[in-house]
Design an enzyme around this catalytic site. Structure first.
Site, short mmCIF file in Angstrom:
data_model
loop_
_atom_site.label_atom_id
_atom_site.label_comp_id
_atom_site.label_asym_id
_atom_site.label_seq_id
_atom_site.Cartn_x
_atom_site.Cartn_y
_atom_site.Cartn_z
N THR A 32 0.82 -1.22 0.00
CA THR A 32 0.00 0.00 0.00
C THR A 32 0.84 1.26 0.00
OG1 THR A 32 -1.84 -1.09 1.12
CG2 THR A 32 -1.73 1.29 1.33
N THR A 107 1.16 -4.09 4.39
CA THR A 107 0.89 -4.42 5.78
C THR A 107 0.14 -5.73 5.95
OG1 THR A 107 -1.17 -3.13 5.79
CG2 THR A 107 0.86 -2.00 6.46
N ASP A 108 -0.41 -6.31 4.87
CA ASP A 108 -1.14 -7.57 5.00
C ASP A 108 -0.30 -8.64 5.67
OD1 ASP A 108 -3.48 -6.67 3.91
OD2 ASP A 108 -3.21 -7.60 1.95
#
Length: 347
Positions: A32, A107-108
């Site tokens: 992201t 960040t997943d």
């Protein structure tokens, strides 16, 4: 009287000689933090390079920053193999004399990639992971501030030889403790069991307590080694355990995300006992915070019952981190008895 013309003031922050010319390597993996709107629709995708990310960060005066585009993927598409390759690059950079290394990514999977890197990395140069909860095109994008804080943390003597860290929102978290606890909040990353190990205050690292580094795991036996398959099966109300069927021929190891302190339906016990004879089976809690117990309950399917059938207690590790510990040791050829002992390091 003639007017007095004052010289214009230098508004730039003072940088002491000791702080000048600190060198930082930024390895960009996508995510992201590197996403902008696509031409085909309203969604975002990784497009920005590491150089683009650094160029958007004010306050990097005093740092010599170099960048590499190591991957350009959403966090969900990163693999264990990608992280093994990353660790090889980190250890190469450790010998190149940089003062700190920052890894930017989605960040997943950030809590898992940082933890796996912490398992493998043997260098002394600080490694800090960071990312963003808002894309670069969003109002209030948090990427630039997180990169600045990560650079400041990675060049601090206080985090040297202390393992791998995650820096988000000016908080410094140990990779072994941090978790993503919210799907969208900029404050998504916390260490629920311990709290952050430190903070960034006016660009200065302030650590709350020292951190003991755990012994590293050897990297996979050969770069061409087939990745081991370790899966997580989660206990849920009334589950028959059908997902446990036939795993002997399909996986190399198993993590059970059990209820509470380490409990499963009693109908699971025969299947788990059989699996534990064929492969390492680790007992973790689906809660994600707090330890698996060893000897408090004694009913069929309790923690003491399962451990007596050969399962391995994960201690305080959540199922996802327990999976990575097992996968790393299996890929390194660690004997089963030593794998069980490895989990004691986290007790």
């Amino acid at each position: 009287m003639s007017p007095v013309h004052a010289e214009p003031r230098d508004e730039r922050p003072f940088v002491s000689p000791a702080e000048q010319h600190r060198s930082v390597l930024v390895l960009a993996l996508g995510g992201t933090i590197a996403m902008t709107p696509t031409a085909s629709g309203p969604g975002v995708a990784p497009t920005l390079t590491g150089s683009d990310l650094v160029a958007a960060v004010p306050g990097l005066r005093g740092f010599e920053v170099s960048t590499e585009d190591f991957r350009k993927l959403p966090g969900a598409s990163l693999t264990i193999g990608d992280i093994v390759d990353l660790v090889h690059r980190l250890e190469q950079a450790d010998g190149e004399g940089v003062d700190g290394i920052v890894v930017t990514q989605g960040t997943d999977t950030l809590e898992e990639t940082a933890f796996l890197t912490d398992l493998y990395y043997r260098g002394s140069t600080p490694v800090v992971f960071t990312g963003a909860m808002r894309s670069a095109a969003a109002a209030g994008a948090d990427g630039p501030a997180n990169i600045l804080a990560a650079v400041q943390a990675a060049t601090s003597a206080g985090v040297r030889e202390a393992g791998v860290f995650v820096v988000m929102g000016d908080e410094i978290h140990a990779a072994r403790h941090v978790r993503k606890m919210h799907t969208t909040s900029p404050a998504a990353f916390t260490s629920p069991a311990t709290g952050p190990v430190g903070h960034l205050v006016e660009g200065t690292v302030r650590l709350r307590h020292p951190l003991k580094r755990t012994a590293p795991v050897a990297l996979p036996l050969t770069p061409e080694s087939t990745p081991v398959e370790v899966e997580v099966v989660t206990a849920s109300l009334g589950s028959s355990g059908i997902l446990l069927e036939g795993l002997e021929s399909r996986v190399s190891g198993l993590v059970v995300a059990a209820f509470g302190v380490g409990h499963v339906p009693q109908t699971w016990v025969p299947r788990l006992a059989s699996l534990a004879e064929a492969m390492p089976v680790v007992l973790a809690s689906r809660i994600g915070t707090g330890p698996v117990l060893t000897s408090t309950y004694a009913f069929p399917g309790s923690e003491s019952d399962l451990l007596a059938h050969g399962l391995i207690a994960a201690g305080p590790l959540d199922p996802y981190k327990a999976r990575l510990v097992m996968a790393a040791h299996l890929a390194a050829g660690t004997p089963r008895e030593a794998i069980a002992k490895a989990f004691l390091d986290y007790a």
